[in-house]
Each structure stands twice: as structure tokens, then as C-alpha cells.
Write an enzyme that holds these catalytic residues in place. Structure first.
Site, mmCIF file in Angstrom:
data_model
loop_
_atom_site.group_PDB
_atom_site.id
_atom_site.type_symbol
_atom_site.label_atom_id
_atom_site.label_comp_id
_atom_site.label_asym_id
_atom_site.label_seq_id
_atom_site.Cartn_x
_atom_site.Cartn_y
_atom_site.Cartn_z
ATOM 1 N N ASP A 113 0.797 -1.229 0.000
ATOM 2 C CA ASP A 113 0.000 0.000 0.000
ATOM 3 C C ASP A 113 0.828 1.276 0.000
ATOM 4 O OD1 ASP A 113 -2.710 -0.916 -0.065
ATOM 5 O OD2 ASP A 113 -2.445 -1.673 1.965
ATOM 6 N N ASP A 171 -7.209 -3.955 -5.203
ATOM 7 C CA ASP A 171 -6.777 -2.671 -4.645
ATOM 8 C C ASP A 171 -5.362 -2.298 -5.095
ATOM 9 O OD1 ASP A 171 -8.426 -4.426 -3.064
ATOM 10 O OD2 ASP A 171 -8.429 -2.981 -1.421
#
Length: 387
Positions: A113, A171
Site C-alpha cells: 500500500d 486494490d
């Protein structure tokens, strides 16, 4: 013939006036929302402990995280956008302060991330200030993210937990922009190659024939072949988790812009058409948390999925030259600007939007504000202003 000509001429004139009127209405709406956002984020800054970043506001409790949480870059990123809009020096000071809290995360190799964490914060910081120290953080972060890339599989590993062999979540498409940027800045093609290979692998394995997306794909470590298709935050393995569809839409729109690859643009359009044309998509275009949730319409909407979708659709409308995508983005922004979703000043822990869903299967962050919903809502409005 003359009558037909003049009728057509005046129809075009009236249409142009109508479009301009609608644009003016949208400009006024955005200005009101941005002024509210500035007020809210100044208020939120007074609630934050010096070393923490906002997550949510639930049952009257302001919830925060450390810098290692995947959402840590969204608060400074929103501040950078608000500063860009307003030139407010108080916002600038808080943007700098909160961004620099994340400096140590450039060395974090335990998460996929880093794009969310560093490019949404340091990326805007460097774009708006040109400070070379910010550039170095992003470059180091790009190296850290690249360390999670597996050449056999052709993808960046998402998670280090669970029983999966090599899990990749939809994602992760959102973290590729930092890598394409890193190649432009460094002229090292490796970052760009990793981003493209990951996007291609995801395109081949994450999507069903109707362009809906699985959440998690598991790959065999030895062969690189797909061995499982699952969900983590959606209703079921075969359902279409709303924010997952939005991540895919945004990711392939962005990769189309970054590479000029028509296949990415065509796929982004297919995802958009799946979402906008889905029979369970409400007329106001704020999706239920999962398109296949069994209790629709008596279940939660997800403002965060709507905000990500709106931002992506603004860009897609330009890249694809499709006004209908822009119309959909405007509809989403208008709906999010209603009292159902937009907070009143001095409430909601300083967050702008209400009614997002983090992970319904775990009863986690349900019908609450979320920091990334605010970020993409503000980004969508900034993109609309820039048209």
C-alpha cells in the site's frame, strides 16, 4: 431547409447555454463543498494527537492510526488538495507536518500500500512544492514497493497473512501510479515494467466475462498460475464488491493515462459500463456495499466506493471522450453533496462524508466516515474544476 437550419442552430445555442448553466451550478456546488471541507479539516486537525492520523469517527469516538496503516496518506493528501484549491497557509503547514510523519514508511517492505501511503501524501507535496527531499522519499518508497514483485508470477504481492500462496488484490492497481512516476523521474524502466506487468496479470486473471472483478486472486508460487479466486471484504467469492470494482475502474483508467495503452482504456470503459448499467446500481449512483448483497435495497450504501468511482469517471470521460461518464461523475458528486452523505460543519469528527463501508463481513467500519472517501471526493471535485 432554412427553417430546419435555424431550428438546429438555435437548438445548439440553447443546449450550449444549458450546459454552461449546469457547469455553473456544479462550480458553485464544488465551491461550497470545498469551503466546508476546509472548515472540517481545520477542525479535524485540532482533534489529532501529534503522532497520529485519522481513520474514522464511530459512535462519537474519533479513531486514529499510526503511519503504518494503509490509509495514513489520505489525510495529508486531502490537505494538499485543499491547499491547492485555497492557498491557505494554515492548511499548508498541516499538510507538511502530517506528510512528514510518514517519512519512515519509505523503507516499509511489508506492505503493497505504499502508493496509497506515500504517493497520496509525498506525491502531492512534491508536485506542489518541488522539494527534492520529497522526491527522494517517493523514489525510496518505489524501491520498497518493487521488492514485493515476483518475476515468476508477474505481480506485486499484496498480503503476508492468511493461507494464500501469493495473494494479489484488486486494490493493488491503485499503487502502480507511483511506479510509473518513478520511471519518469529516474529514467529507470524497471518501475514502469513492474507496473505494466502487474496490470496485465491482473487484467488476465481478476476479471469475469462481464468485467466485474474478484477481490483476491491467489497464485501458485512455483508456476505463477491462478489457483484461487476469493473475496475478503465482499459478500462472497463470486460477488462484486463495490469498492473493488471502483479500484479496478480507477486503476485501469490511470494506467491508460500513464501508458497510452488502448487495452487499458477499453477495459476501464467495460468496468464503468458494468457498474453504471448494473441492475442493482441505484439511480443516484451511490452503490450498495456489494452489487450482489442479498438484502438489497435494505443494506448499506458505500460513499467511499462512490467517491473513487466519481474521480475515475471524470478522468475516463476525457480519455475516452465520453460525456456520459462525466454526467455520471457529476451525478455522484451531487448526490454526495446531499445531507444524507455530506456532514454539517463541526460534526462527524471533521470528516467531510458520512456513510462509507470498510469491511461489512467483519462488521468493521460500517456506515461511518472514512479518510479515503474524503480524499477521492475532494479529488473528484478538483478534477471537475480542472475541466
Amino acid at each position: 431547409m432554412k427553417k430546419l437550419f435555424f431550428a438546429a442552430f438555435f437548438a445548439l445555442i440553447f443546449a450550449a447555454c444549458g450546459n454552461r448553466h449546469n457547469a455553473s451550478e456544479m462550480e458553485l456546488l464544488i465551491d461550497r463543498n470545498m469551503q466546508l471541507a476546509i472548515e472540517q479539516y481545520k477542525y479535524m486537525s485540532t482533534l489529532l494527537p501529534p503522532d497520529r492520523l485519522p481513520m474514522s469517527y464511530e459512535n462519537g469516538e474519533f479513531k486514529t492510526s499510526g503511519t503504518g496503516w494503509w490509509c495514513s496518506g489520505f489525510y495529508p493528501g486531502t490537505l494538499w488538495y485543499l491547499y491547492e484549491y485555497s492557498g491557505d497557509e494554515q492548511l499548508l503547514a498541516e499538510a507538511i507536518r502530517s506528510t512528514e510523519l510518514l517519512e519512515k514508511e519509505q523503507y516499509n517492505t511489508r506492505t503493497h500500500d505504499l502508493g496509497f501511503m506515500l504517493f497520496c501524501s509525498y506525491g502531492h507535496a512534491y508536485r506542489l512544492t518541488g522539494n527534492p527531499a520529497y522526491k527522494e522519499v517517493i523514489m525510496t518508497g518505489s524501491e520498497s514497493l518493487s521488492s514485493r514483485y515476483n518475476h515468476t508470477i508477474g505481480a506485486i504481492r499484496s498480503w503476508d497473512f492468511g493461507t494464500w500462496q501469493f495473494p494479489v488484490i484488486i486494490d493493488n492497481m491503485m499503487n502502480l501510479e507511483m511506479l510509473t512516476w518513478a520511471t519518469r523521474e529516474s529514467r529507470n524502466p524497471r518501475f514502469h515494467e513492474i507496473a505494466v506487468t502487474h496490470a496485465d496479470k491482473t487484467l488476465a486473471n481478476h476479471f469475469r466475462p462481464d468485467a466485474s472483478s474478484y477481490h483476491v486472486i491467489d497464485y501458485d508460487r512455483e508456476s505463477g498460475e491462478r489457483v484461487g479466486a476469493h473475496t475478503w471484504q465482499g459478500y462472497s467469492d463470486d460477488s462484486s464488491w463495490a469498492r473493488g470494482q471502483a479500484w479496478g475502474l480507477y486503476g485501469y483508467t490511470m494506467m491508460s493515462r500513464e501508458t497510452g495503452d488502448r487495452a487499458y482504456l477499453d477495459h476501464a470503459r467495460r468496468i464503468a459500463d458494468f457498474m453504471l448499467g448494473h441492475p442493482n446500481m441505484p439511480d443516484d449512483l451511490i452503490p450498495y456495499w456489494d452489487f450482489n448483497a442479498p438484502d438489497i435495497p435494505d443494506t448499506s450504501r458505500d460513499a467511499s466506493a462512490a467517491a473513487v468511482t466519481a474521480s475515475a469517471l471524470v478522468e475516463l470521460s476525457s480519455l475516452a471522450n465520453e460525456p456520459r461518464y462525466l454526467d455520471a461523475a457529476r451525478t455522484i458528486v451531487k448526490t454526495l453533496s446531499t445531507p444524507t452523505y455530506l456532514a454539517e460543519a463541526g460534526t462527524n469528527g471533521g470528516f467531510i462524508l458520512k456513510q462509507s463501508v470498510g469491511a461489512m463481513p467483519f462488521n468493521s467500519e460500517v456506515d461511518v466516515p472514512l479518510t479515503y472517501a474524503d480524499y477521492y471526493f475532494v479529488e473528484a471535485m478538483m478534477r471537475l474544476r480542472g475541466l
